[in-house]
Scaffold this motif. Structure first.
Motif, short mmCIF file in Angstrom:
data_model
loop_
_atom_site.label_atom_id
_atom_site.label_comp_id
_atom_site.label_asym_id
_atom_site.label_seq_id
_atom_site.Cartn_x
_atom_site.Cartn_y
_atom_site.Cartn_z
N GLN A 294 0.47 -16.11 17.68
CA GLN A 294 -0.74 -15.70 16.96
C GLN A 294 -0.29 -14.72 15.88
OE1 GLN A 294 -4.12 -16.54 17.42
NE2 GLN A 294 -4.40 -15.40 15.52
N ILE A 295 -0.64 -14.99 14.62
CA ILE A 295 -0.20 -14.14 13.52
C ILE A 295 -1.38 -13.39 12.93
CG2 ILE A 295 0.82 -14.13 11.20
CD1 ILE A 295 2.49 -16.50 12.02
N ASP A 296 -1.19 -12.09 12.81
CA ASP A 296 -2.19 -11.21 12.20
C ASP A 296 -1.58 -10.65 10.92
OD1 ASP A 296 -4.06 -11.45 14.40
OD2 ASP A 296 -2.63 -10.23 15.53
N PRO A 297 -1.82 -11.27 9.76
CA PRO A 297 -1.12 -10.88 8.53
C PRO A 297 -1.40 -9.44 8.14
CG PRO A 297 -2.95 -12.36 8.05
CD PRO A 297 -2.79 -12.34 9.54
N VAL A 298 -0.39 -8.82 7.52
CA VAL A 298 -0.52 -7.44 7.08
C VAL A 298 -1.01 -7.41 5.64
CG1 VAL A 298 1.22 -6.50 8.64
CG2 VAL A 298 1.94 -7.44 6.44
N ASP A 299 -1.73 -6.38 5.30
CA ASP A 299 -2.26 -6.23 3.94
C ASP A 299 -1.20 -5.53 3.09
OD1 ASP A 299 -3.91 -6.25 1.78
OD2 ASP A 299 -5.08 -4.49 2.40
N GLU A 300 -0.12 -6.24 2.84
CA GLU A 300 1.02 -5.69 2.10
C GLU A 300 1.56 -6.74 1.12
OE1 GLU A 300 4.00 -4.45 4.85
OE2 GLU A 300 2.61 -3.27 6.07
N THR A 301 2.37 -6.26 0.20
CA THR A 301 3.10 -7.15 -0.70
C THR A 301 4.54 -7.24 -0.21
OG1 THR A 301 1.74 -6.57 -2.61
CG2 THR A 301 3.90 -7.53 -3.06
N ILE A 302 4.99 -8.44 0.06
CA ILE A 302 6.34 -8.67 0.57
C ILE A 302 7.15 -9.44 -0.48
CG2 ILE A 302 7.74 -9.69 2.41
CD1 ILE A 302 5.97 -7.43 3.41
N ALA A 303 8.30 -8.90 -0.84
CA ALA A 303 9.21 -9.59 -1.76
C ALA A 303 10.03 -10.61 -0.99
CB ALA A 303 10.12 -8.59 -2.46
N VAL A 304 10.27 -11.75 -1.60
CA VAL A 304 11.00 -12.84 -0.96
C VAL A 304 12.22 -13.20 -1.79
CG1 VAL A 304 10.89 -15.25 -0.22
CG2 VAL A 304 8.91 -13.76 0.11
N HIS A 305 13.37 -13.25 -1.15
CA HIS A 305 14.56 -13.79 -1.80
C HIS A 305 14.94 -15.10 -1.11
CE1 HIS A 305 18.30 -14.20 -3.94
NE2 HIS A 305 18.92 -14.38 -2.79
N GLY B 275 4.54 -2.33 -7.80
CA GLY B 275 4.57 -0.95 -7.34
C GLY B 275 4.24 -0.78 -5.87
N ASP B 276 3.47 -1.71 -5.28
CA ASP B 276 3.07 -1.56 -3.89
C ASP B 276 4.00 -2.33 -2.94
OD1 ASP B 276 2.35 -4.13 -4.62
OD2 ASP B 276 0.46 -4.12 -3.53
N CYS B 277 5.11 -2.83 -3.46
CA CYS B 277 6.03 -3.61 -2.63
C CYS B 277 7.03 -2.67 -1.96
CB CYS B 277 6.76 -4.65 -3.47
SG CYS B 277 7.83 -5.73 -2.51
N ARG B 278 7.06 -2.67 -0.65
CA ARG B 278 7.92 -1.75 0.11
C ARG B 278 8.91 -2.48 1.02
NH1 ARG B 278 6.04 0.80 -3.23
NH2 ARG B 278 4.71 2.65 -3.16
N GLU B 279 8.90 -3.79 0.99
CA GLU B 279 9.74 -4.55 1.92
C GLU B 279 10.10 -5.90 1.32
OE1 GLU B 279 9.41 -6.44 6.47
OE2 GLU B 279 7.73 -5.32 5.59
N GLY B 280 11.33 -6.33 1.58
CA GLY B 280 11.77 -7.65 1.15
C GLY B 280 12.38 -8.41 2.30
N VAL B 281 12.29 -9.74 2.26
CA VAL B 281 12.81 -10.55 3.36
C VAL B 281 13.70 -11.66 2.79
CG1 VAL B 281 10.86 -10.09 4.87
CG2 VAL B 281 10.81 -12.09 3.38
N SER B 282 14.62 -12.12 3.64
CA SER B 282 15.51 -13.22 3.28
C SER B 282 16.03 -13.83 4.57
CB SER B 282 16.63 -12.70 2.39
OG SER B 282 17.36 -13.78 1.84
N THR B 283 17.15 -14.58 4.46
CA THR B 283 17.71 -15.25 5.65
C THR B 283 19.23 -15.13 5.69
OG1 THR B 283 17.73 -17.34 4.42
CG2 THR B 283 15.83 -16.93 5.85
N SER B 284 19.79 -14.10 5.08
CA SER B 284 21.24 -13.89 5.12
C SER B 284 21.52 -12.39 5.09
CB SER B 284 21.93 -14.57 3.94
OG SER B 284 23.29 -14.20 3.88
N ARG B 285 22.23 -11.90 6.10
CA ARG B 285 22.45 -10.46 6.22
C ARG B 285 23.24 -9.88 5.05
NH1 ARG B 285 21.67 -6.27 5.71
NH2 ARG B 285 22.04 -4.40 6.97
N THR B 286 24.27 -10.58 4.60
CA THR B 286 25.06 -10.03 3.50
C THR B 286 24.25 -10.01 2.21
OG1 THR B 286 26.08 -12.20 3.21
CG2 THR B 286 27.30 -10.58 4.50
N CYS B 287 23.49 -11.05 1.96
CA CYS B 287 22.63 -11.06 0.77
C CYS B 287 21.70 -9.85 0.78
CB CYS B 287 21.80 -12.33 0.70
SG CYS B 287 22.76 -13.85 0.49
#
Length: 954
Positions: free
Chosen positions: A838-849, A910-922
């Motif tokens: 069950q996913i409860d989305p957060v009211d945030e801006t997430i950067a994606v690489h 300006g409101d982006c505080r987190e980024g996600v990806s799928t490679s630790r070194t990247c």
């Protein structure tokens, strides 16, 4: 290097270098050859390449070029096909800037600098349901400067939506350095005061042209067709204000009349609903008759393909099987309709179908709006050019010509072109094109290595020119630009009166003849047969390259060193010089410089293969060259492969020491010390940044991870990458849980019993060895890795979750055992975890690489789709493809990572505080260059998810 230049160029260099730093004044043999190459089959090597960053610099360059009487050529992306973007003098390239834009009037108006890639402009306009009018096939790579300077069009553009007809204004610089901003009355008034005589002369030319009925009618006829041969003489008839005449003359002028520094376009609608159909006919005559009928309907595009064209792709994957059974005379129309609503689209389809009904048709594919089927249909059309390129003989080039016949003579034109193919033995040639405009492309292969082959080409082109321009009054260049290729035929096509008018325009706007000489206006009847590019054999991995430049837009080293196209150009030259043995000094210099530019700074990410028409992965050449260079280190690599667990322990200890030192010294002092050590060691000491990971604890195989899960719980083998095993989050991150523990917790949350492979710390997919050009050790580790997976998964009975996408790509490219159900995070999450959470989305801006491996696996949409389920707002930075960290390049060559991510920080909301990806070194490099923490998408999913509530028992 500039000391060896002729005196005039030395003077130019000296004077310009007082304002422009020498790093942007390029004279070395490696980069002048690399940067001087375009997509055409001509080759000129500039004396000086200048990377200009502003209008003031361009004005300075033109001033000094005039002082020393040196020709200059402007270059955007270099995807042009007719030889209009090359120079043997001064080549002015767009620097890192020139990518600004402004959107006004709810997307109906867009202002674009010349360095913007066409597809990026459309991405900005997409939220408004709009796009720019021009839609060249190279839109994912070509830039606005080239689109406007060549008046490029495309499949749906026609004549109504090209740059000429959708122009809202521009900023331009004339040969004498005068700047015009045609979009403001202030700018127009200033220009009128500065250039009154020029504007008066243009007005006089317009009056003279209108007063010659035969000439005026010829001009109007030429522009009822698609036409980019010569200058846009229609501007002299279409406009009264000489400033409007001037700015429209700049469209299609190919940098011979001035430099366009910003373009404003009226945009066009992008239909929300589209459908396509592939309709087959017994002959090309019937197909062309159908084109004339369909043109009266609300159709968006009609692409004609002759039988040869269809035959070139009939055996490709996904092609309808009945294409192979077509008769020798068959032809096809690929038809597209588009509308704002589904109901209106259906009305259009019915109108088109009704218009086609009187014509004999073979079994065809009905209109479809299904995305997969739609893509398959257009894959047929888009696969035609590479189909010819893929079968050409090594040493030959692929030529794509571009003509237009009056639509009523289209079938005759096709048949007569086919007869010329037979006469001149171009047996592989194919014809396709934008049938609504009578615009045909024909593709053939040509060898320029002998005088006999050049004569064959010359005779063929002479007859094509007579056929198209004289017999049918058509266009020799419908959308690819005149360049050097058609300059000798401009007068033949237009007649002497119109050609003299073009000469007068050139003399008026460029009296010294220094702007891109030899292009459009060229009195040499053999100009199209001179300076021909050779494509000698260099390596079977790259010999199919046609130097189109489509790869360059996704290359992370493009702003640091060179691109895949340029690496291939240089390696061809090196191999040619080695065989020839005539210039050992030049060879030695190229070999020396190629080490850094061609080999060391290549990220080997493979994204170039996704853009390449013939699928070339230039990184494979780089790996081969690294293997040759690193043979002396094979013993060390073998020792490391045999003692991988010990090496992992050393790495973990090193990270612990570095983190402890960081805690004692602080980030600023730690950075200074390691920076100085790196400089003193010549790069042997790796650069430390505050985003460096802490050490992750060794992962235990104890079953406490699976508490509360019974034996009937579904099992999954969890395979952490070696990077995930030793690298924890950076110091100071809000969640200090190592990825391995976070992943196990998420899998358990979804009800999966986690199985950890034995001897985990000794396992590696082999990617670190492969990237260093050590294939034997890479394959050894991959084999060990697979054997461990077979054992842990009970010979493939359980799915295997690998937490890093590059490892999965490496395994799938390395003959993965078919018994293994191997998943990277996104595919496993999508198939197995999301149905259980069950996913409860957060009211945030997430950067994606989106990592290069994710792109190559075809999982980009999975990542963005997952983040959209987890957060209210998702941000994907523009034009950042590969991060350039490239395993450990972010440590050993940090400038590559910095170049690839140079625009990341300024793009982030300006409101982006987190980024996600799928490679630790990247994620290390992303965190450092963005200023926000990047980590696996697993952290976000774990944060917003909970077990799916069980349905109440009845």
């Amino acid at each position: 290097m500039h000391d060896s230049l002729p005196a005039a160029y030395q003077g130019f260099y000296h004077d310009v270098s007082q304002t422009i730093e020498p790093a942007r004044l390029i004279t070395d043999p490696l980069r002048t050859l690399a940067f001087g190459t375009d997509a055409s089959f001509y080759r000129l090597i500039p004396r000086i390449v200048v990377e200009a960053e502003s209008e003031a610099e361009i004005q300075l360059l033109l001033e000094q070029a005039h002082r020393y009487q040196l020709p200059v050529t402007f270059r955007a992306a270099g995807t042009s096909l007719s030889g209009q973007a090359i120079s043997d003098s001064i080549l002015i390239r767009l620097g890192r800037g020139w990518q600004n834009h402004r959107i006004e009037q709810e997307g109906h108006l867009i202002h674009l600098q010349p360095g913007v890639i066409g597809a990026q402009a459309n991405a900005w306009l997409a939220p408004f349901g709009r796009k720019i009018g021009p839609d060249p096939a190279s839109i994912n790579s070509c830039k606005i400067g080239g689109i406007a300077a060549n008046n490029a069009s495309g499949m749906c553009c026609g004549t109504a939506h090209n740059s000429y007809h959708t122009l809202a204004g521009m900023r331009l610089i004339l040969a004498d350095g005068t700047l015009l901003d045609s979009r403001s009355e202030l700018g127009r008034d200033a220009f009128r005061q500065q250039q009154g005589p020029l504007l008066a002369a243009l007005a006089q030319l317009a009056r003279e042209t209108a007063a010659q009925p035969e000439l005026a009618e010829r001009i109007r006829h030429k522009y009822r067709l698609k036409n980019t041969t010569g200058y846009s003489l229609n501007a002299l008839l279409d406009f009264d204000d000489p400033i409007d005449i001037l700015q429209h003359l700049m469209i299609g002028s190919e940098g011979t009349l001035g430099c366009i520094t910003e373009v404003s376009y009226h945009t066009v609608p992008e239909p929300a609903h589209k459908a396509s159909s592939l309709v087959l006919f017994p002959t090309v005559e019937v197909a062309c008759q159908a084109v004339a009928a369909v043109k009266a309907t609300p159709v968006s595009a009609v692409e004609l393909m002759d039988r040869r064209a269809l035959a070139s792709v009939e055996d490709k994957p996904g092609m309808p099987p009945f294409i192979a059974q077509l008769g020798a005379e068959a032809a096809a129309l690929l038809i597209e309709a588009g509308a704002e609503t589904a109901a209106l689209l259906q009305e259009q389809i019915e109108a088109i179908t009704q218009a086609l009904s009187p014509f004999e048709q073979l079994p065809s594919i009905a209109f479809t709006s299904d995305p997969e089927q739609y893509a398959q249909l257009w894959a047929i059309r888009k696969g035609l050019f590479p189909a010819v390129g893929a079968v050409r003989e090594t040493g030959t080039t692929v030529i794509i010509e571009d003509v237009a016949f009056p639509v009523e003579h289209l079938a005759e034109g096709v048949r007569k072109l086919e007869a010329l193919f037979v006469k001149y033995h171009y047996n592989e040639a194919i014809i396709f094109g934008h049938a609504l405009e009578g615009n045909l492309h024909f593709v053939f292969t040509q060898d320029f290595s002998t005088s006999e082959e050049v004569s064959r080409y010359s005779g063929f082109m002479d007859e094509v020119a007579q056929l198209v321009a004289v017999e049918y009054g058509g266009s020799l260049k419908a959308e690819h630009g005149t360049g050097r290729n058609m300059a000798p035929y401009v007068e033949l096509e237009w007649g002497s009166d119109a050609y003299r008018l073009m000469q007068r325009l050139k003399q008026l706007l460029d009296p010294a003849g220094l702007l891109n000489p030899g292009v459009i206006i060229n009195d040499n009847p053999h100009a199209h047969l001179e300076d021909l590019k050779q494509l000698p054999a260099a390596n079977e991995l790259i010999d199919k390259c046609i130097e189109c430049g489509f790869c360059e837009a996704v290359c992370p080293s493009a702003q640091l060193s060179i691109t895949p196209r340029q690496r291939i150009v240089l390696w061809r030259e090196i191999q040619h010089l080695q065989r020839e043995g005539s210039d050992p000094q030049r060879l030695a210099q190229l070999q020396k410089d190629y080490q850094y530019f061609g080999i060391d700074s290549c990220a080997v990410d493979g994204l170039c293969s996704l853009r390449c028409p013939v699928g070339i992965n230039t990184g494979e050449l780089t790996l081969q060259l690294r293997q040759q260079r690193n043979q002396k280190h094979e013993g060390k690599a073998q020792w490391l492969a045999d003692h991988f667990a010990g090496a992992s322990r050393v790495t973990r200890t090193t990270l612990k020491v570095a983190d402890t030192t960081h805690g004692l010294l602080g980030s600023q002092l730690m950075g200074k010390i390691t920076g100085a050590a790196r400089k003193l060691s010549g790069g042997a000491v790796q650069q430390w940044t505050p985003s460096m990971p802490t050490a992750a604890p060794a992962l235990s195989r104890q079953p406490e991870y699976n508490r509360g899960l019974g034996n009937d719980a579904p099992r999954v083998v969890y395979l952490p990458s070696c990077a995930s095993q030793v690298m924890g989050p950076a110091r100071g991150e809000s969640d200090s849980t190592p990825l391995t523990q976070k992943t196990i917790a998420l899998l358990n949350k979804a009800g999966f019993y986690v199985v950890i492979p034995e001897q985990l710390s000794s396992l590696c997919c082999g990617q670190p060895f492969a990237s260093k050009g050590m294939p034997a050790q890479a394959n050894q580790k991959l084999d060990e890795w697979q054997q461990a997976m077979l054992k842990a998964s009970d010979n493939g009975a359980y799915p295997i979750y690998c937490d890093t996408s590059p490892c999965v790509l490496r395994a799938k490219n390395g003959a993965l055992d078919p018994r293994l159900q191997l998943f990277e995070p996104l595919a496993f999450i999508d198939q197995y975890l999301l149905p259980r959470l069950q996913i409860d989305p957060v009211d945030e801006t997430i950067a994606v690489h989106i990592t290069c491996s994710t792109q190559r696996l075809g999982h980009s949409a999975l990542l963005t789709g997952l983040v959209k389920r987890c957060a209210r707002r998702v941000f994907v930075p523009e034009e950042i493809t590969c991060c350039g960290f490239a395993g450990d390049k972010g440590f050993s060559l940090p400038e590559l990572n910095a170049a690839a991510l140079g625009s990341l920080r300024q793009q982030l909301p300006g409101d982006c505080r987190e980024g996600v990806s799928t490679s630790r070194t990247c994620e290390i490099g992303l965190s450092h260059h963005s200023g926000i923490p990047y980590h696996s998408v697993v952290y976000l999913l774990d944060r917003v998810s909970r077990p799916l509530a069980a349905e109440p028992s009845r």
